[in-house]
Every structure is written in structure tokens, then in C-alpha cells.
Enzyme design. Structure first.
Site, PDB file in Angstrom:
ATOM      1  N   CYS A 234      69.627  21.450 -58.394  1.00 36.17           N
ATOM      2  CA  CYS A 234      69.447  21.085 -59.778  1.00 36.17           C
ATOM      3  C   CYS A 234      70.256  20.099 -60.204  1.00 36.17           C
ATOM      4  O   CYS A 234      69.901  19.523 -61.511  1.00 36.17           O
ATOM      5  CB  CYS A 234      69.722  22.549 -60.531  1.00 36.17           C
ATOM      6  SG  CYS A 234      68.878  24.111 -59.731  1.00 36.17           S
TER       7      CYS A 234
ATOM      8  N   HIS B  93      71.141  20.939 -67.877  1.00 32.65           N
ATOM      9  CA  HIS B  93      69.889  21.551 -66.844  1.00 32.65           C
ATOM     10  C   HIS B  93      69.615  22.842 -67.716  1.00 32.65           C
ATOM     11  O   HIS B  93      70.584  23.640 -67.963  1.00 32.65           O
ATOM     12  CB  HIS B  93      70.848  21.733 -65.432  1.00 32.65           C
ATOM     13  CG  HIS B  93      70.123  22.771 -64.768  1.00 32.65           C
ATOM     14  ND1 HIS B  93      68.781  22.538 -64.278  1.00 32.65           N
ATOM     15  CD2 HIS B  93      70.367  23.924 -63.927  1.00 32.65           C
ATOM     16  CE1 HIS B  93      68.150  23.527 -63.731  1.00 32.65           C
ATOM     17  NE2 HIS B  93      69.219  24.336 -62.966  1.00 32.65           N
TER      18      HIS B  93
ATOM     19  N   ASN C  62      63.484  27.761 -64.990  1.00 30.98           N
ATOM     20  CA  ASN C  62      64.517  26.731 -64.193  1.00 30.98           C
ATOM     21  C   ASN C  62      63.461  25.899 -63.333  1.00 30.98           C
ATOM     22  O   ASN C  62      63.065  26.278 -62.405  1.00 30.98           O
ATOM     23  CB  ASN C  62      65.617  27.458 -63.621  1.00 30.98           C
ATOM     24  CG  ASN C  62      66.416  26.681 -62.765  1.00 30.98           C
ATOM     25  OD1 ASN C  62      66.192  25.446 -62.588  1.00 30.98           O
ATOM     26  ND2 ASN C  62      67.548  27.146 -62.235  1.00 30.98           N
TER      27      ASN C  62
END
Length: 327
Positions: free
Chosen positions: A121, A254, A284
Site C-alpha cells: 500500500c 492511503h 482499499n
């Protein structure tokens, strides 16, 4: 003359298949697994996500985002001399050829360099930092940086604690050499001692998968570590640029969990109104989440030329990093 790197184009792409929490709850109920829209929203802030079709790979999503970024930048594929793709879900098992090379081929590019970056990520932050260094060194002039993921391929839909969180998508930026400051500071970190709290614990043995090919996450451990390191690395990036949190026009973290995102903004004493949020609609999307959110905010007019944007990510590895950019 001092050479800087600057973001001059953004782009993003989401697969057509949109899956709401209600859709996912019905799918899981058929397997005897209970969840609900309220349960998912309360814990993550996510209301929907997008899934790629069986024939769509990370490179396909990447190419769509790249074309939009190139168009905004006024560049053609022939102008690009470096392609960097951040992805944890590459086109090929074993990660070669790189997804960046596949993207290069699909865009009709035959020159320049291309490679992948793997920091989960945090991948986009890592990739932009690498591109920034290459441009400032004079090695490359126009760099296409992409985050692209098809996380739906590695989700265990018998595990409601993880399968509800992730989605597929891609985001891209075009970076170029500039006489004006663009990327003001970057900071990267990793701590492999936390490798076991977020991983896909499988590997290849005799041409077959040994172990699990599904994502595993210790949610509580990730949450605690994420809030801590995101504040620290943001402070580092600001110090490197000799700036204060009040100088930030937009925070683009993020897009993993709204509670982590709000916690980070609070620690930096930034009002939530200065934070770009897309996790509710995208879930996500790992390395794609920051460029997806950036592109949306650029295209809807929130992020304007000359504004200061703090982008930061945290992911498996454990990796984390931050970028302070003047748009």
C-alpha cells in the site's frame, strides 16, 4: 539551474463492476457468513468497491489510468522515458515480466526503461520517490508512475474481516523535469520485523503454490502501527521541506480505513475538511489508492495548481512513506 520533478498530469480508472456492501453481504450470506452494511461502514468507512472482470489484469487497469494522465499532461507515450508500476497483484506469477513492461507494450512504447516497485500500500509513495530521484539526477525527464491493483484475486471470501475492505483500481501521474519546485520532500521507511502482520503467506515450489495465496492481516496490529508511523513520517516530510502542518492545503492519505485516516489528520492538527476521502466508494485499493484520490480531487477542482499536497501511505513489509508536493 536546479532541476525539480513536478506532477503535471493525473489519471485513474475503476473497473465497471461496482459492489456495494449490500451486494457483498448477500454474496457472503450465501456462504453462511454474516455481515452487513452497518458492520462494514462502522469499522472501515467503506460503502462500496470495484472488482475487475476475470479477463482484466493490473496492466489493463494501469493503461486506462495512464492514458488519462498522459492526456492531462499533454504528453504522448513516446515522450515517456521511464515507466514505474507499483503493484502487489502483478500480471504474472513470479512477477516477471514486470507489469511495467506489459504496460509499456500496451501503450505502444518501445524505448526508455520500465520496472515494478513492490511496497504494497506504500507502493505509489515509493514509486514517486524513485521517479523524483531519477528526474533530479538527470537520468530521466518524463516519468509515468502508476499504482494498479486487482486485490479481489487474493481475497478469502470466507474471511469477512479482510474481504470487505479491498477493491481494484488504478491511478497514475506523469512527472517531468521542471525549473519550478514540485516534489518538495519524500521520506521512506520499512521495518521487516512486522512482516507477519500483513502478508500473502504463500510461495512457489515445484511450479505450484505452497502455502496460502490469500491476503492475511492482523487488523489491530496494523491499525496501531499505521496511526503511529503515518504521523511520524508526515512530520519528517514537513521538516525536510521546512514547512508546518498549517502549510498543507490537502492531505491525501492511503485510503485504507477512515478511522486511521481521521486519526492521522487529528494528530497533525489538520481539519478533516482538508483531507481527501475516497475510501467510502473505492475501498482499499492498495498502491492505487493515493493516485486514485489525487486524480479525483484534481478533476473535481479541489486540488489546484500551486497548492501543497501531503500524500502518505503504509503497507505490508512493513513499509511507510510520505510525499510533500506542490501541484
Amino acid at each position: 539551474m536546479t532541476v525539480y520533478s513536478k506532477i503535471i498530469g493525473t489519471g485513474s480508472y475503476l473497473p465497471a463492476r461496482r459492489v456495494t456492501n449490500h451486494d457483498l453481504a448477500a454474496q457472503l450470506a450465501a456462504k453462511g457468513i454474516e455481515t452487513s452494511d452497518e458492520w462494514i461502514v462502522t469499522r472501515s468507512g467503506i460503502s462500496a468497491r470495484h472488482y475487475a472482470e476475470p479477463g482484466q489484469n493490473a496492466s489493463d487497469l494501469a493503461v486506462e489510468a495512464a492514458r488519462k494522465a498522459l492526456d492531462m499532461a499533454g504528453k504522448s507515450p513516446a515522450d515517456i522515458d521511464l515507466v514505474i508500476v507499483a503493484s502487489s497483484t502483478p500480471d504474472f506469477l513470479g512477477s516477471f515480466p514486470s507489469t511495467a513492461c506489459i504496460v509499456q507494450k500496451k501503450l505502444g512504447m518501445t524505448g526508455g526503461a520500465a520496472f515494478d516497485v513492490q511496497a504494497v500500500c506504500s507502493g505509489f509513495v515509493y514509486a514517486v520517490s524513485v521517479a523524483d530521484a531519477f528526474i533530479k539526477s538527470g537520468a530521466h525527464k518524463n516519468v509515468l508512475v502508476i499504482g494498479a491493483e486487482v486485490f479481489s484475486r487474493i481475497l478469502d471470501f470466507a474471511d469477512r474481516t479482510t474481504c470487505v475492505l479491498f477493491g481494484d483500481g488504478a491511478g497514475a501521474v506523469v512527472m517531468t523535469a521542471s525549473s519550478e519546485p514540485g516534489i518538495l520532500a519524500t521520506k521512506l521507511h520499512a521495518d521487516g520485523s512486522h512482516a507477519d502482520i500483513l502478508s500473502v503467506p504463500g510461495n512457489l515450489a515445484d511450479g505450484a503454490l505452497a502455502g496460502s495465496g490469500y491476503l492475511y492481516m492482523d487488523g489491530q496490529a496494523v491499525f496501531k502501527l499505521a496511526v503511529k508511523v503515518l504521523e511520524e513520517v508526515a512530520t519528517e516530510a514537513l521538516a525536510a521541506a521546512q514547512m508546518q502542518p498549517s502549510d498543507i492545503d490537502w492531505l491525501i492519505p492511503h485510503q485504507a480505513n477512515i478511522r486511521i485516516m481521521k486519526g492521522t489528520a487529528k494528530k497533525l492538527k489538520l481539519p478533516e475538511e482538508k483531507m481527501v476521502v475516497t475510501v467510502d466508494q473505492h475501498g482499499n485499493t492498495s498502491a492505487a489508492s493515493i493516485p486514485l484520490a489525487l486524480d479525483q480531487a484534481v478533476r473535481d477542482g479541489r486540488v489546484k495548481p500551486g497548492q501543497n499536497v501531503l500524500m502518505e501511505g503504509v503497507g505490508g513489509g512493513f513499509t511507510w512513506g510520505a510525499i510533500l508536493a506542490r501541484m
